[in-house]
Write an enzyme that holds these catalytic residues in place. Sequence first.
Site, PDB file in Angstrom:
ATOM      1  N   HIS A   1      -2.380   0.556   7.049  1.00 53.82           N
ATOM      2  CA  HIS A   1      -2.569   0.732   5.515  1.00 53.82           C
ATOM      3  C   HIS A   1      -2.933   2.335   5.294  1.00 53.82           C
ATOM      4  O   HIS A   1      -3.255   2.863   6.039  1.00 53.82           O
ATOM      5  CB  HIS A   1      -4.191  -0.198   5.408  1.00 53.82           C
ATOM      6  CG  HIS A   1      -4.581  -0.204   3.862  1.00 53.82           C
ATOM      7  ND1 HIS A   1      -3.518  -0.791   3.003  1.00 53.82           N
ATOM      8  CD2 HIS A   1      -5.386   0.337   3.301  1.00 53.82           C
ATOM      9  CE1 HIS A   1      -4.299  -0.793   1.712  1.00 53.82           C
ATOM     10  NE2 HIS A   1      -5.350   0.198   1.955  1.00 53.82           N
TER      11      HIS A   1
ATOM     12  N   HIS B   1      -6.243   1.891  -3.852  1.00 56.20           N
ATOM     13  CA  HIS B   1      -5.213   1.271  -3.094  1.00 56.20           C
ATOM     14  C   HIS B   1      -4.877   0.063  -3.592  1.00 56.20           C
ATOM     15  O   HIS B   1      -5.479  -0.439  -4.580  1.00 56.20           O
ATOM     16  CB  HIS B   1      -5.698   1.277  -1.732  1.00 56.20           C
ATOM     17  CG  HIS B   1      -6.805   0.654  -1.494  1.00 56.20           C
ATOM     18  ND1 HIS B   1      -7.294   0.253  -0.142  1.00 56.20           N
ATOM     19  CD2 HIS B   1      -8.099   0.630  -2.294  1.00 56.20           C
ATOM     20  CE1 HIS B   1      -8.406  -0.575  -0.421  1.00 56.20           C
ATOM     21  NE2 HIS B   1      -9.002  -0.164  -1.358  1.00 56.20           N
TER      22      HIS B   1
ATOM     23  N   CYS C   1       0.896  -1.199  -0.015  1.00 57.36           N
ATOM     24  CA  CYS C   1       0.100   0.005   0.169  1.00 57.36           C
ATOM     25  C   CYS C   1       0.834   1.217   0.109  1.00 57.36           C
ATOM     26  O   CYS C   1       0.687   2.052  -0.695  1.00 57.36           O
ATOM     27  CB  CYS C   1      -0.941  -0.048   1.084  1.00 57.36           C
ATOM     28  SG  CYS C   1      -0.134   0.031   2.680  1.00 57.36           S
TER      29      CYS C   1
END
Length: 166
Positions: A126, A138, A70
């Site tokens: 994240h 993402h 990420c």
Amino acid sequence: MKLRNVLAGILLGGALAITGIVAPLPGNHEVAQAKWSQSRADHVISVGKRYLGTPYKFGSPSSTTRTFDCSSFVQRVYKVAVNKSLPRTSRAQATVGQTVSKSNLKKGDLIFFKASPTTKSKRITHVAIYAGNNKLLHTYGKPGVTFSTFKGTSWEKRVVTAKRVL
């Protein structure tokens, strides 16, 4: 007003510095600045879309575009789209920029998440780019780089913070 002073004002973010006095540029500079930011945000999303479907791999190095985690995805997109250098990890990325509330998210903002909606921990695990229209851009798990719905989902319940870096 001399052209040199106007150019200096533009370089100083839309303000003129004349012997220590700062004054706004005349006209619709604020409107132009908003469009410029929107344009940058649109470009961030456009660059991110180029990587749709790219596989997710935790710890993926910044030097590759064959896989992303990420934070390497966010780092790459911002560098390519707007020449913005961001730190390598999501926790470090969360220290950059201006904090914004969920209700004030704009396209291009970074949203940081904890591992679970039920955990009390605020540990960031994240990061995603807010793509506008209730979508996140993402990468995670099996889908790799993808768009996900934000509001009304587990993603919204896991938010720790959001930052504006554009």
